[in-house]
Design a protein around this motif. Structure first.
Motif, PDB file in Angstrom:
ATOM      1  N   ARG A 184       0.827  -1.210   0.000  1.00 16.44           N
ATOM      2  CA  ARG A 184       0.000   0.000   0.000  1.00 16.44           C
ATOM      3  C   ARG A 184       0.860   1.259   0.000  1.00 16.44           C
ATOM      4  NH1 ARG A 184      -4.784  -2.035   4.201  1.00 16.44           N
ATOM      5  NH2 ARG A 184      -5.754  -3.470   2.713  1.00 16.44           N
TER       6      ARG A 184
ATOM      7  N   ARG B 246       2.067   1.767  -3.538  1.00 17.54           N
ATOM      8  CA  ARG B 246       0.986   2.280  -4.384  1.00 17.54           C
ATOM      9  C   ARG B 246       0.811   3.781  -4.165  1.00 17.54           C
ATOM     10  NH1 ARG B 246      -4.641  -0.614  -3.649  1.00 17.54           N
ATOM     11  NH2 ARG B 246      -4.377   0.310  -1.570  1.00 17.54           N
TER      12      ARG B 246
ATOM     13  N   THR C 155      -1.259  -5.566  -5.922  1.00 16.35           N
ATOM     14  CA  THR C 155      -1.715  -4.255  -5.433  1.00 16.35           C
ATOM     15  C   THR C 155      -1.424  -3.162  -6.451  1.00 16.35           C
ATOM     16  OG1 THR C 155      -1.432  -4.906  -3.115  1.00 16.35           O
ATOM     17  CG2 THR C 155      -1.466  -2.551  -3.594  1.00 16.35           C
TER      18      THR C 155
ATOM     19  N   ASN D 143      -5.498  -6.858  -6.641  1.00 17.71           N
ATOM     20  CA  ASN D 143      -5.531  -7.484  -5.319  1.00 17.71           C
ATOM     21  C   ASN D 143      -6.923  -7.453  -4.712  1.00 17.71           C
ATOM     22  OD1 ASN D 143      -5.065  -4.572  -5.136  1.00 17.71           O
ATOM     23  ND2 ASN D 143      -5.142  -4.906  -2.929  1.00 17.71           N
TER      24      ASN D 143
ATOM     25  N   GLU E  91      -8.874  -6.337  -1.940  1.00 13.17           N
ATOM     26  CA  GLU E  91      -8.759  -5.356  -0.857  1.00 13.17           C
ATOM     27  C   GLU E  91      -9.454  -5.830   0.414  1.00 13.17           C
ATOM     28  OE1 GLU E  91      -7.210  -2.540  -0.565  1.00 13.17           O
ATOM     29  OE2 GLU E  91      -6.539  -2.066  -2.588  1.00 13.17           O
TER      30      GLU E  91
END
Length: 316
Positions: free
Chosen positions: A14, A17, A56, A61, A63
């Motif tokens: 995360r 990202r 991701t 992915n 979530e």
């Protein structure tokens, strides 16, 4: 700007990202990814951290679960259980198995894991270059009072409920960094430690011979992001890992665990959450510059904001 991130797990995925969304089009991000979670299972080479980060960044992915592919089915895993093969508590989705089959096939063709990863990741425009920390097989095992088991058994089957005595990064002493890893660190304009598990995600990376030397040599600032907020883990069971190595579950304790680069550690800067502002004195006293910023990655916008804060610390 060349940015290198040491990363693993969902928190690392995360963060990457968000960082990707925060950079300019001319910036380059390289993720050096933990392989300590990897293992052979039912003849397949499974690489959980590499895949979680790839899915991701690809928007593939799940979530809700936090792992695996979105829209998965699990018919193959059901068949494996019927045959009594594999780990019945470790479910692989059918789409995910396609990734593992491809990886295993290419590895058996003689390609190193780094090249295999590049081929697999080229399917999607990730915006981040993924490199496994090593091409060698390094696997984290957990030593308990009763038995030693692969990290995935301790983490997934037992949910870290069995007290760990120590963590063994098997094969790490004989391993070498994958091609491109050392250059990615020494030639970077910024090196970031993602808010990943310090013990089983970042720990195996730092244990690979040559990685710490590269971190010491780089002219870039090394900036870490705390995975601990208000004395609690953001996700997962990192507190069980920290307890096993005698580190408190606090943002300052983790910073001191990594140590200041000026004193043989790996950090120049450490980001803590607004709720932990009272901990900065201890961090600064250890020779690490502390930054108080919002750390919660609740959505793409807050994740990108965290990425910008990390970069600001690296160039400020």
């Amino acid at each position: 700007m060349k940015i290198t991130v040491l990363s693993g797990g969902v928190g690392g995925a995360r963060f990457l990202r968000g960082l990707r969304d925060a950079i300019s089009p001319t910036d380059e991000v390289t993720a050096v990814v933990n392989v300590g979670d990897d293992m052979w299972l039912t003849g397949l080479r499974i690489a959980p951290d590499l895949d979680s980060i790839m899915y991701t960044l690809a928007g593939e992915n799940d979530e809700r679960r936090g792992w695996g592919r979105v829209g998965e089915t699990e018919r193959v895993s059901g068949e494996l259980r019927a045959y009594g093969v594999g780990w019945p508590w470790f479910t692989l989705g059918d789409l995910d198995i396609g990734t593992h089959l491809t990886r295993s096939h290419l590895l058996r063709e003689g390609l190193p894991l780094s090249e295999v990863t590049a081929r697999i990741a080229s399917r999607w425009p990730l915006g981040v270059r993924l490199i496994p920390a090593t091409d060698d097989e390094v696997e984290t095992h957990v030593v308990t009072a009763e038995a030693t088991m692969h990290f995935q058994e301790w983490w997934t089957r037992h949910r870290a409920s069995i007290p760990a005595l120590s963590f063994d990064y098997r094969g790490v002493a004989e391993s070498t960094p994958a091609r491109g890893v050392l250059d990615a660190i020494t030639e970077a304009d910024a090196v970031l430690l993602a808010p990943s598990n310090p013990v089983v995600s970042i720990g195996p990376i730092l244990a690979i011979p040559g990685i710490r030397t590269a971190l010491a040599a780089t002219s870039a600032r090394v900036v870490g992001v705390s995975p601990i907020i208000s004395g609690a883990v953001v996700r997962g069971m990192a507190d069980a890992c920290l307890t096993a190595i005698g580190v408190s579950t606090t943002a300052d304790a983790v910073a001191l665990h990594y140590g200041a680069r000026s004193n043989g550690g790996v950090l120049d800067d450490w980001l803590v959450d607004n709720s932990d502002s009272q901990l900065t004195s201890a961090i600064e006293a250890a020779g690490i510059r502390a930054h108080v910023v919002p750390l919660w990655m609740r959505d793409p916008e807050s994740s990108a904001t965290l990425g910008r804060h990390a970069l600001a610390a690296a160039v400020g």
